[in-house]
Design a protein around this motif. Structure first.
Motif, PDB file in Angstrom:
ATOM      1  N   MET A  46      45.792  41.893  35.015  1.00 13.19           N
ATOM      2  CA  MET A  46      44.582  41.559  35.761  1.00 13.19           C
ATOM      3  C   MET A  46      43.607  42.719  35.582  1.00 13.19           C
ATOM      4  O   MET A  46      43.927  43.862  35.934  1.00 13.19           O
ATOM      5  CB  MET A  46      44.895  41.348  37.243  1.00 13.19           C
ATOM      6  N   LEU A  47      42.424  42.426  35.009  1.00 14.79           N
ATOM      7  CA  LEU A  47      41.435  43.468  34.734  1.00 14.79           C
ATOM      8  C   LEU A  47      40.262  43.340  35.698  1.00 14.79           C
ATOM      9  O   LEU A  47      39.701  42.252  35.866  1.00 14.79           O
ATOM     10  CB  LEU A  47      40.933  43.357  33.290  1.00 14.79           C
ATOM     11  N   THR A  48      39.914  44.463  36.322  1.00 16.15           N
ATOM     12  CA  THR A  48      38.765  44.500  37.230  1.00 16.15           C
ATOM     13  C   THR A  48      37.808  45.572  36.722  1.00 16.15           C
ATOM     14  O   THR A  48      38.199  46.734  36.567  1.00 16.15           O
ATOM     15  CB  THR A  48      39.210  44.850  38.671  1.00 16.15           C
ATOM     16  N   PHE A  49      36.564  45.173  36.454  1.00 12.25           N
ATOM     17  CA  PHE A  49      35.576  46.116  35.924  1.00 12.25           C
ATOM     18  C   PHE A  49      34.727  46.664  37.059  1.00 12.25           C
ATOM     19  O   PHE A  49      34.329  45.933  37.964  1.00 12.25           O
ATOM     20  CB  PHE A  49      34.693  45.433  34.877  1.00 12.25           C
ATOM     21  N   GLY A  50      34.460  47.962  36.983  1.00  8.40           N
ATOM     22  CA  GLY A  50      33.696  48.615  38.037  1.00  8.40           C
ATOM     23  C   GLY A  50      32.205  48.481  37.834  1.00  8.40           C
ATOM     24  O   GLY A  50      31.740  47.843  36.886  1.00  8.40           O
ATOM     25  N   PRO A  51      31.422  49.097  38.718  1.00  9.91           N
ATOM     26  CA  PRO A  51      29.955  49.009  38.598  1.00  9.91           C
ATOM     27  C   PRO A  51      29.418  49.704  37.361  1.00  9.91           C
ATOM     28  O   PRO A  51      28.376  49.325  36.834  1.00  9.91           O
ATOM     29  CB  PRO A  51      29.459  49.687  39.881  1.00  9.91           C
ATOM     30  N   GLU A  52      30.140  50.718  36.879  1.00  7.42           N
ATOM     31  CA  GLU A  52      29.692  51.467  35.701  1.00  7.42           C
ATOM     32  C   GLU A  52      30.449  51.005  34.460  1.00  7.42           C
ATOM     33  O   GLU A  52      31.611  50.610  34.537  1.00  7.42           O
ATOM     34  CB  GLU A  52      29.922  52.970  35.907  1.00  7.42           C
ATOM     35  N   GLU A 105      39.291  40.171  24.977  1.00  8.33           N
ATOM     36  CA  GLU A 105      38.009  39.751  24.397  1.00  8.33           C
ATOM     37  C   GLU A 105      37.266  38.822  25.365  1.00  8.33           C
ATOM     38  O   GLU A 105      36.063  38.972  25.607  1.00  8.33           O
ATOM     39  CB  GLU A 105      38.261  39.039  23.066  1.00  8.33           C
ATOM     40  N   GLU A 106      37.986  37.871  25.941  1.00  6.48           N
ATOM     41  CA  GLU A 106      37.387  36.924  26.893  1.00  6.48           C
ATOM     42  C   GLU A 106      36.873  37.644  28.139  1.00  6.48           C
ATOM     43  O   GLU A 106      35.765  37.382  28.610  1.00  6.48           O
ATOM     44  CB  GLU A 106      38.415  35.860  27.295  1.00  6.48           C
ATOM     45  N   ARG A 107      37.708  38.562  28.685  1.00  2.48           N
ATOM     46  CA  ARG A 107      37.327  39.263  29.907  1.00  2.48           C
ATOM     47  C   ARG A 107      36.126  40.186  29.673  1.00  2.48           C
ATOM     48  O   ARG A 107      35.239  40.286  30.532  1.00  2.48           O
ATOM     49  CB  ARG A 107      38.512  40.071  30.453  1.00  2.48           C
ATOM     50  N   ASP A 149      32.421  39.807  31.459  1.00  4.84           N
ATOM     51  CA  ASP A 149      31.838  40.894  32.238  1.00  4.84           C
ATOM     52  C   ASP A 149      30.474  41.306  31.684  1.00  4.84           C
ATOM     53  O   ASP A 149      29.527  41.505  32.444  1.00  4.84           O
ATOM     54  CB  ASP A 149      32.779  42.110  32.244  1.00  4.84           C
ATOM     55  N   MET A 150      30.379  41.402  30.348  1.00  3.50           N
ATOM     56  CA  MET A 150      29.111  41.818  29.734  1.00  3.50           C
ATOM     57  C   MET A 150      28.028  40.756  29.935  1.00  3.50           C
ATOM     58  O   MET A 150      26.850  41.076  30.089  1.00  3.50           O
ATOM     59  CB  MET A 150      29.310  42.100  28.239  1.00  3.50           C
ATOM     60  N   ALA A 151      28.426  39.486  29.918  1.00  2.00           N
ATOM     61  CA  ALA A 151      27.453  38.409  30.149  1.00  2.00           C
ATOM     62  C   ALA A 151      26.865  38.530  31.552  1.00  2.00           C
ATOM     63  O   ALA A 151      25.668  38.304  31.764  1.00  2.00           O
ATOM     64  CB  ALA A 151      28.121  37.050  29.958  1.00  2.00           C
ATOM     65  N   GLY A 152      27.715  38.906  32.527  1.00  2.00           N
ATOM     66  CA  GLY A 152      27.228  39.100  33.897  1.00  2.00           C
ATOM     67  C   GLY A 152      26.286  40.265  34.017  1.00  2.00           C
ATOM     68  O   GLY A 152      25.423  40.311  34.912  1.00  2.00           O
TER      69      GLY A 152
END
Length: 283
Positions: free
Chosen positions: A37-43, A268-270, A274-277
């Protein structure tokens, strides 16, 4: 009162009995790994990776420095990791355990020495200015197989990171703020992933992928394989006294290749999502 020995004899017997029937205590198959499970931060470059209850936070930051004299055309990558008692009561502050030392060395081999990042692309002005990337890995919780989780968090953080756009005119270097020009992704040669298999004293018991804390404690040996989805082998590390035939190692490598391809697609999907957001282009 002294603490009872852990794991207890009933725990050992129950685990070994289950493994002989190709059953695991968390319901997985022997060669099934916990879904990351990957969670990306604000930075950009801030990633938390969880595999079951094992959790690792990875963060990348970069600054401009003078290159080392022996490598004037290459950037610098350093990896710092820490395992505090918060991750598990097995760890003590200021006294790295054997497992911790092994993990730190393996992270260095997999993420830095395997040339995952193109170091020459980090050169801004030959012999004068290069990027220094610092990858910091915080181990938040150890519920088994901390190494694979840390490696995954580290490689995803590197792929998620963006460095500022730089303009060079003569000897003058201008670093553009992200609001002026879109930051640049790192130039990556490949994405290595680590897979750890646990072997047990009874040779009739099948090896298990992504061992839990209890499976790791009761194993007679561990085999860690780092490779990418293109089947390029980076590191093979064996810990413990279980003898393994060449055929068994080749079989395990084939399993790891399949898992690396699955992991590559998932990441790749995740990253794209994230980048699209963030309205950032994935290159």
């Amino acid at each position: 009162m002294p603490r009872p020995p852990s794991p207890s004899i009933p725990e050992k017997e129950f685990l070994f009995t289950a493994l002989k029937q190709n059953l695991r205590l968390d319901g997985r198959l022997p060669l099934e790994m916990r879904e990351p499970m990957l969670t990306f931060g604000p930075e950009l470059g801030w990633v938390e990776c969880a595999m079951g209850k094992t959790r690792v936070l990875a963060q990348v930051d970069g600054k401009m420095v003078k290159p080392t004299p022996e490598r004037p055309l290459e950037g610098i990558i350093t990896i710092h990791s820490e395992i505090s008692p918060m991750a598990s009561s097995d760890y003590e502050p200021g006294r790295p355990s054997d497992e911790e030392v092994t993990m730190i060395r393996m992270l260095d081999k997999v993420l830095r020495r395997s040339d995952a990042v193109d170091k020459e692309s980090l050169c801004v002005l030959a012999g004068q200015r290069v990027w220094h990337l610092r990858l910091t890995i915080h181990c938040l919780a150890d519920a088994g197989n901390l190494l694979d989780c840390a490696c995954l968090a580290g490689i995803v953080a590197l792929r998620h990171f963006r460095r500022p756009e730089v303009e060079v005119v003569g000897d003058e270097v201008t670093i553009h703020h992200p609001s002026e020009r879109a930051p640049m992704p790192l130039s990556m040669h490949h994405s290595p992933y680590c897979f750890t298999f646990a072997y047990f004293p009874d040779s009739s018991t099948q090896a298990v992928l992504d061992p839990t804390h209890l499976e790791q404690r009761l194993s007679a040996g561990l085999l860690s394989i780092a490779l990418n989805a293109q089947r390029e082998l980076c590191v093979v590390q064996k810990a413990g006294g279980v003898p393994l035939a060449p055929e068994e190692i080749m079989r395990i490598i084939d399993v790891a290749v399949g898992k690396a391809k699955e992991l590559d697609r998932l990441i790749e999907e995740r990253l794209k999502a994230d980048m699209a957001g963030r309205h950032v282009e994935v290159r």
